[in-house]
Design an enzyme around this catalytic site. Structure first.
Site, PDB file in Angstrom:
ATOM      1  N   ASP A 103     -14.917 -21.692  -2.283  1.00  0.00           N
ATOM      2  CA  ASP A 103     -13.881 -21.871  -1.275  1.00  0.00           C
ATOM      3  C   ASP A 103     -12.609 -22.452  -1.899  1.00  0.00           C
ATOM      4  OD1 ASP A 103     -15.621 -20.955   0.641  1.00  0.00           O
ATOM      5  OD2 ASP A 103     -16.252 -22.959   1.283  1.00  0.00           O
TER       6      ASP A 103
HETATM    7  N1  URA Z   1     -20.857 -23.115  -0.295  1.00  0.00           N
HETATM    8  C1  URA Z   1     -19.735 -23.458   0.386  1.00  0.00           C
HETATM    9  O1  URA Z   1     -19.805 -23.845   1.548  1.00  0.00           O
HETATM   10  N2  URA Z   1     -18.547 -23.378  -0.242  1.00  0.00           N
HETATM   11  C2  URA Z   1     -18.405 -22.993  -1.523  1.00  0.00           C
HETATM   12  O2  URA Z   1     -17.291 -22.964  -2.050  1.00  0.00           O
HETATM   13  C3  URA Z   1     -19.577 -22.635  -2.230  1.00  0.00           C
HETATM   14  C4  URA Z   1     -20.791 -22.693  -1.589  1.00  0.00           C
END
Ligand code: URA
Length: 241
Positions: A103
């Site tokens: 993310d």
């Molecule tokens: N899970 C998440 O919620 N965000 C990420 O960036 C990676 C795994």
């Protein structure tokens, strides 16, 4: 690193792998000026001279990077909103792309490559690639919820689970280390959110056994041994599962 002749030809961009196999069967491919007819023939791209119809084939060089992703970057090659992407952080002429995604505000281990097979291998659920995250929660993780997360909870109608949960600092139960095999988007945040927790901060501590041994925002090439190990290990998992 030895590579299969059909993959080598396909990687050069002149033909699909299927077409490359046809060329081999039609006797149009030579390695060091000898016609080869075995699809499984392996070559050393650094030494062997491969020709199709007498023309030398130059393979695309595969590159593999580890980035310790900082916050504020999108894990894709382009963003419609013009936001900075992880590609902006890697100085290379090769067209690399991230293996999976983190993310915008997640930090930590992200691999980038121009090798589609490598990426597919790591993203395949059967490969069972371990991902370890450090999540800072809005409140202390309760023991009963820890057990639920290990047993499995439903997110988006599909069961997900952590295979391991630890507290890296024994006096801080808001900081949780979780391990999973899942690559679904927002998986960690959604797992905690299913039980009423908010993830305030998320860092991927390791992916496929590779840890971020560099500063946030920095990157390095994976070593040949790291690449070889990854391919060996997860190809074995695919065959087994
Ligand atoms: N899970 C998440 O919620 N965000 C990420 O960036 C990676 C795994």
């Amino acid at each position: 690193m030895l590579t299969r002749i059909n993959k080598f030809i396909a990687d050069s961009g002149i033909a699909s792998r299927r077409k490359a196999e046809e060329y081999i069967q039609q006797g149009r491919v030579t390695v060091n000026d000898k016609v080869i007819d075995k699809l499984s023939f392996r070559i050393d791209p650094d030494k062997d001279v491969v020709k199709v119809d007498g023309e030398i084939i130059r393979a695309k060089r595969h590159v593999y990077y580890l980035l310790n992703k900082p916050k504020g970057f999108i894990s894709s090659t382009k963003d419609e909103k013009g936001r900075a992407t992880v590609i902006d952080l890697i100085k290379t002429k090769e067209k690399v792309f991230p293996v999976g995604r983190l993310d915008y505000n997640t930090t930590g281990v992200l691999l980038l490559t121009n090798d589609g097979d490598f990426s597919n291998l790591l993203m395949h659920p059967k490969s069972k690639v371990p991902r370890i995250y450090h999540a800072k929660l809005n409140r202390e993780l309760e023991e009963k919820d820890k057990l639920k997360l290990l047993k499995g909870v439903f997110i988006d109608g599909k069961r997900g689970k952590f295979i391991n949960i630890k507290f890296p600092k024994h006096n801080d139960k808001k900081l949780v280390e979780v391990e999973c095999y899942e690559g679904r988007n927002h998986f960690v945040k959604n797992m905690f959110s299913a039980l009423g927790y908010t993830v305030k901060n998320l860092n991927r501590y390791s992916f496929a056994g590779i840890k971020a041994d560099i500063q946030v925002g920095e990157y390095r090439k994976l070593t040949e041994a790291e690449v070889k190990n990854i391919i060996k290990m997860y190809s074995k998992n695919i065959r087994r599962n």
